[in-house]
Design an enzyme around this catalytic site. Sequence first.
Site, PDB file in Angstrom:
ATOM      1  CB  SER A  81      -7.526   0.316   5.232  1.00  0.00           C
ATOM      2  OG  SER A  81      -8.398   1.300   5.131  1.00  0.00           O
ATOM      3  CE  LYS A 114      -3.667   2.073   2.694  1.00  0.00           C
ATOM      4  NZ  LYS A 114      -4.554   1.570   3.796  1.00  0.00           N
ATOM      5  CB  SER A 157      -8.088   3.184   2.543  1.00  0.00           C
ATOM      6  OG  SER A 157      -7.598   2.129   3.424  1.00  0.00           O
TER       7      SER A 157
HETATM    8  N1  GLN Z   1     -13.184   3.326   6.393  1.00  0.00           N
HETATM    9  C1  GLN Z   1     -12.567   3.349   7.124  1.00  0.00           C
HETATM   10  C2  GLN Z   1     -12.638   4.474   7.208  1.00  0.00           C
HETATM   11  O1  GLN Z   1     -12.870   5.473   5.832  1.00  0.00           O
HETATM   12  C3  GLN Z   1     -11.442   2.615   8.173  1.00  0.00           C
HETATM   13  C4  GLN Z   1     -10.071   2.936   6.798  1.00  0.00           C
HETATM   14  C5  GLN Z   1      -8.739   2.428   7.656  1.00  0.00           C
HETATM   15  O2  GLN Z   1      -9.052   1.132   7.970  1.00  0.00           O
HETATM   16  N2  GLN Z   1      -7.526   2.960   6.610  1.00  0.00           N
HETATM   17  O3  GLN Z   1     -12.239   5.610   8.059  1.00  0.00           O
END
Ligand code: GLN
Length: 472
Positions: A178, A79, A154
């Site tokens: 994520s 990532k 994400s």
């Molecule tokens: N979807 C969640 C958010 O928008 C988690 C994102 C993540 O784990 N980085 O914060």
Amino acid sequence: MRLSEIRQLTRSLSTWRQAVANGRLDVKDFSQSLTDYLAKLQAKTQAYITILPENKIRQQIEAAIKADKPLLGWPVSMKDVFITKEIKTTAGAAVLKDYLPSYSSTVYQRLVSAGGSLVAKTNCDAWGFGGSTENSDFYSSKNPYDLERVPGGSSGGSAVSVASGAVGFDIGEDTGGSIRQPAAFCGVIGFKPTYGSISRYGAIAFSSSLDTIGLFGRQIEDVIEVFNLVKGVDGFDATVYPSQTPTKITSSQQLTKIKIGYLPELFEGVDPQIKDYFDKLKVFYESELKAEFIEIKLPHFSYGLAVYYILAPAEASSNLGRYDGVRFGQGRQFFGDEAIRRVLLGTFALASGYYDAYYLKALKVRRLIYQDFIKAFNQVESILLPVTLGQAFKLGQNTQDPIKMYLEDSFTIPISLAGLPAISFPVGLSDQGLPLGLQFAGRHFNESTLAGLVKVWQSFSKFNQKYPNHVD
Ligand code: GLN
């Protein structure tokens, strides 16, 4: 080299090692074919932000094989939130679009020393804010099972990278889901270890009390092997738990009569196909392991989302303070809508007049959620629960409604707030041919049990041998 041969080599570390050992791996041919495939995959799915040049990929593999490093040059993607020296690192954000770091994150350094070959850095929601990659400041990635749908987020690009068989595994980051949610949407394993397992040094921070580095993989054995190579103390992150021992996958014999908790009410409002798979797995574990399924209560679970959307933006607003246009990258005018929303939410919750009412209250409820889990683990060894509300949704479906997007994380977030390990794993396909997943959560630092449970299902389902058909 044909795609099927590339996939044969990325499918498992053991097939890669065998090919190296028998001298069957033509590194030049492999690097060229992989580079072509990465380009093709990028054209179809936009999974990547940076793809490394063919000669770099080749050199890394050759060097790792020559030095007989544990991973022998096995290809990996990361990532784009992990700082990689002299390789562009953006966090999916326009602010950092040309940022060339002068140092490396611990996790990347450890991968390199273990002989992993970084082949690409993956697209993600900017700063990790999102659940679909549609908040990336560059472009949205696409689900390889249906190019009109999101891969999740994400860490969406990371899930695509592993699902397509371009890499053996991927390093992602899970703050509130994520890794687990995109893994479920793309049919791969999403491994979020206990908070504090892997050093966060050089991982671009979102919410420091939640950010957890983890992995995407095709089979659990490889995920755990790599986990053992990268976890543990490094002196740059004081939240890493010092006395970690290597994780061993618990054998099925040791799992006999295991007590697995579940919460029937969580399936209300979830795609009924996910409940059907849950029922199927229940029967499977009952017969395979003589497992006992026990209904448990987590009274504060449903407050998780509200708590998270106070605490995570509060920490994010503080973490983003450093992007002032002077020290790194471009100025604040390049922040996207979601980043601005989170900074506003966070600074509001931390403002002196609201601190007690929001931030402090949220911290207290976080503690209650944690205590519920600890209590539940007196009764059961592990909990089996959904990851997502349904299959991957269509691109654009939730972008106009941030709350709807936030709701997607209802099942992953409470586990993150408690800092617990969880593994999301593919259970099968929906009637539309899209992957569905479930997750096991467990006690702190008890990744072994979860991995053991996933392995038993993996050997039966053979989902690790499955590939999407839109990226051939
Ligand atoms: N979807 C969640 C958010 O928008 C988690 C994102 C993540 O784990 N980085 O914060």
